[in-house]
Design a protein around this motif. Structure first.
Motif, PDB file in Angstrom:
ATOM      1  N   ARG A  36     -29.962   1.599  38.464  1.00 22.90           N
ATOM      2  CA  ARG A  36     -30.180   0.393  37.669  1.00 22.90           C
ATOM      3  C   ARG A  36     -30.632  -0.757  38.571  1.00 22.90           C
ATOM      4  O   ARG A  36     -30.418  -0.723  39.787  1.00 22.90           O
ATOM      5  CB  ARG A  36     -28.890   0.000  36.946  1.00 22.90           C
ATOM      6  CG  ARG A  36     -28.255   1.106  36.144  1.00 22.90           C
ATOM      7  CD  ARG A  36     -26.965   0.648  35.474  1.00 22.90           C
ATOM      8  NE  ARG A  36     -25.970   0.222  36.434  1.00 22.90           N
ATOM      9  CZ  ARG A  36     -24.787  -0.322  36.104  1.00 22.90           C
ATOM     10  NH1 ARG A  36     -24.485  -0.500  34.831  1.00 22.90           N
ATOM     11  NH2 ARG A  36     -23.919  -0.680  37.037  1.00 22.90           N
ATOM     12  N   GLN A  46     -31.497  -1.096  30.480  1.00 22.64           N
ATOM     13  CA  GLN A  46     -31.786  -0.194  31.593  1.00 22.64           C
ATOM     14  C   GLN A  46     -32.401   1.128  31.130  1.00 22.64           C
ATOM     15  O   GLN A  46     -32.235   2.160  31.772  1.00 22.64           O
ATOM     16  CB  GLN A  46     -30.499   0.090  32.372  1.00 22.64           C
ATOM     17  CG  GLN A  46     -29.844  -1.141  32.979  1.00 22.64           C
ATOM     18  CD  GLN A  46     -30.643  -1.715  34.133  1.00 22.64           C
ATOM     19  OE1 GLN A  46     -31.376  -1.010  34.827  1.00 22.64           O
ATOM     20  NE2 GLN A  46     -30.522  -3.022  34.360  1.00 22.64           N
ATOM     21  N   LEU A  47     -33.140   1.096  30.027  1.00 20.63           N
ATOM     22  CA  LEU A  47     -33.705   2.326  29.471  1.00 20.63           C
ATOM     23  C   LEU A  47     -35.060   2.643  30.094  1.00 20.63           C
ATOM     24  O   LEU A  47     -36.067   2.797  29.415  1.00 20.63           O
ATOM     25  CB  LEU A  47     -33.825   2.197  27.947  1.00 20.63           C
ATOM     26  CG  LEU A  47     -32.514   1.944  27.201  1.00 20.63           C
ATOM     27  CD1 LEU A  47     -32.769   1.799  25.707  1.00 20.63           C
ATOM     28  CD2 LEU A  47     -31.519   3.064  27.459  1.00 20.63           C
ATOM     29  N   CYS A 100     -23.653   7.995  32.522  1.00 21.59           N
ATOM     30  CA  CYS A 100     -24.526   7.110  33.300  1.00 21.59           C
ATOM     31  C   CYS A 100     -25.454   6.277  32.413  1.00 21.59           C
ATOM     32  O   CYS A 100     -26.215   5.456  32.930  1.00 21.59           O
ATOM     33  CB  CYS A 100     -25.338   7.904  34.322  1.00 21.59           C
ATOM     34  SG  CYS A 100     -26.498   9.090  33.618  1.00 21.59           S
ATOM     35  N   GLY A 101     -25.386   6.489  31.101  1.00 24.21           N
ATOM     36  CA  GLY A 101     -26.162   5.662  30.186  1.00 24.21           C
ATOM     37  C   GLY A 101     -27.618   6.049  30.036  1.00 24.21           C
ATOM     38  O   GLY A 101     -28.364   5.376  29.327  1.00 24.21           O
ATOM     39  N   ASP A 102     -28.041   7.137  30.682  1.00 23.52           N
ATOM     40  CA  ASP A 102     -29.440   7.541  30.584  1.00 23.52           C
ATOM     41  C   ASP A 102     -29.786   8.021  29.176  1.00 23.52           C
ATOM     42  O   ASP A 102     -29.037   8.778  28.554  1.00 23.52           O
ATOM     43  CB  ASP A 102     -29.747   8.674  31.572  1.00 23.52           C
ATOM     44  CG  ASP A 102     -30.394   8.174  32.844  1.00 23.52           C
ATOM     45  OD1 ASP A 102     -30.928   7.052  32.833  1.00 23.52           O
ATOM     46  OD2 ASP A 102     -30.382   8.901  33.851  1.00 23.52           O
ATOM     47  N   GLU A 114     -26.680  -0.900  28.758  1.00 24.76           N
ATOM     48  CA  GLU A 114     -27.528   0.281  28.613  1.00 24.76           C
ATOM     49  C   GLU A 114     -28.882  -0.106  28.021  1.00 24.76           C
ATOM     50  O   GLU A 114     -29.922   0.402  28.453  1.00 24.76           O
ATOM     51  CB  GLU A 114     -26.842   1.312  27.715  1.00 24.76           C
ATOM     52  CG  GLU A 114     -25.682   2.033  28.364  1.00 24.76           C
ATOM     53  CD  GLU A 114     -25.004   2.981  27.398  1.00 24.76           C
ATOM     54  OE1 GLU A 114     -24.593   4.065  27.839  1.00 24.76           O
ATOM     55  OE2 GLU A 114     -24.865   2.632  26.200  1.00 24.76           O
ATOM     56  N   SER A 115     -28.869  -0.987  27.039  1.00 21.25           N
ATOM     57  CA  SER A 115     -30.112  -1.376  26.369  1.00 21.25           C
ATOM     58  C   SER A 115     -31.114  -2.000  27.329  1.00 21.25           C
ATOM     59  O   SER A 115     -32.330  -1.905  27.124  1.00 21.25           O
ATOM     60  CB  SER A 115     -29.809  -2.360  25.232  1.00 21.25           C
ATOM     61  OG  SER A 115     -28.989  -1.757  24.261  1.00 21.25           O
ATOM     62  N   HIS A 131     -28.640  11.723  25.222  1.00 15.77           N
ATOM     63  CA  HIS A 131     -27.962  10.561  25.798  1.00 15.77           C
ATOM     64  C   HIS A 131     -26.885  11.053  26.753  1.00 15.77           C
ATOM     65  O   HIS A 131     -25.903  11.671  26.337  1.00 15.77           O
ATOM     66  CB  HIS A 131     -27.343   9.726  24.684  1.00 15.77           C
ATOM     67  CG  HIS A 131     -26.796   8.411  25.139  1.00 15.77           C
ATOM     68  ND1 HIS A 131     -26.036   7.586  24.327  1.00 15.77           N
ATOM     69  CD2 HIS A 131     -26.895   7.744  26.324  1.00 15.77           C
ATOM     70  CE1 HIS A 131     -25.699   6.499  24.988  1.00 15.77           C
ATOM     71  NE2 HIS A 131     -26.194   6.576  26.204  1.00 15.77           N
ATOM     72  N   LEU A 171     -25.745   1.862  21.772  1.00 15.88           N
ATOM     73  CA  LEU A 171     -25.904   1.537  23.189  1.00 15.88           C
ATOM     74  C   LEU A 171     -25.218   0.221  23.495  1.00 15.88           C
ATOM     75  O   LEU A 171     -25.232  -0.702  22.688  1.00 15.88           O
ATOM     76  CB  LEU A 171     -27.387   1.432  23.563  1.00 15.88           C
ATOM     77  CG  LEU A 171     -28.261   2.664  23.331  1.00 15.88           C
ATOM     78  CD1 LEU A 171     -29.718   2.319  23.573  1.00 15.88           C
ATOM     79  CD2 LEU A 171     -27.833   3.819  24.229  1.00 15.88           C
TER      80      LEU A 171
END
Length: 228
Positions: free
Chosen positions: A167, A77-78, A139-141, A74-75, A135, A70
């Motif tokens: 976010r 916004q989890l 969008c990083g979700d 990203e880290s 993953h 990540l």
């Protein structure tokens, strides 16, 4: 799109399972399965596209460097696994990728149809091969796979939910609790993402405005002009 398993799974991917799931929920016409590749021949014919859209699956690999899984953004916004980040990351030991190949040359398809195909493929992968984590790279979700499957089985689920995430960022040094909230993911579909700069308001209210606006753009296209 990446699927992760805690323990090394023992299966041979059958692309026909995913193709059958797509056929049951989407009007795409004939498809061709070639090992780890699904070619949507009927969709290309229906839209007179010069090149067929495809879904491609990678081979399985063991994750050796978890620190690189990540990005720092990203880290932070989890929110879908909030409070369980370390627990979920610990299960990301074996990975397989799924690539959606709807290039510009592959035709101009309705976004909801494209997302419906994407959602059907994800549902088939999770329900058949039981990964632990999903993953969504654009969008990083990061999802707990079982929770994602349950949400996809709910009547209120929309494939649009897989298109983007929302976010939130604090603005350092602000005296009015200023923050920025934005969507991330619409760029993949040639659309602008949504950004709101606000202060002294409830963040939940701002988020509840961003989601329908993002869905409106996905449904209607880039139709919002300055001043609208």
């Amino acid at each position: 799109m990446l699927f992760y398993w805690n323990e090394q799974p023992d299966f041979h991917l059958d692309a026909r399972v995913v193709a059958d799931a797509i056929a049951r929920s989407c009007d795409v016409g004939p498809m061709t399965c070639k090992d780890k590749l699904i070619v949507l021949d009927g969709l290309a014919a229906a839209y007179n596209a010069p090149m067929q859209p495809m879904l491609m699956f990678s081979s399985m690999w063991e994750v050796e460097d978890k620190a690189g899984l990540l990005s720092p953004l990203e880290s932070g916004q989890l929110w879908r696994i909030k409070g369980r980040e370390e627990e979920v990351l610990a299960t990301m030991n074996y990975a397989m990728g799924m690539t959606e190949m709807f290039t510009a040359m592959a035709g101009d398809y309705p976004l909801l149809l494209r997302l419906s195909i994407y959602a059907a493929a994800i549902h088939a992968m999770v329900s058949t091969y039981s990964p632990d984590v999903v993953h969504v790279l654009h969008c990083g979700d990061l999802y707990d796979a079982a929770e994602l499957l349950r949400s996809m089985d709910e009547s209120r689920f929309s494939p649009l939910n897989l298109a983007c995430t929302v976010r939130a960022f604090n603005i350092a040094g602000s005296e009015q609790d200023e923050f920025v909230m934005d969507s991330l993911g619409l760029f993949l579909f040639g659309l602008p993402d949504v950004q709101v700069h606000a202060h002294s308001v409830d963040r939940g209210e701002v988020e509840s405005d961003i989601w329908p606006l993002a869905h409106y753009l996905l449904d209607s296209g880039d139709v919002i002009q300055n001043g609208d």
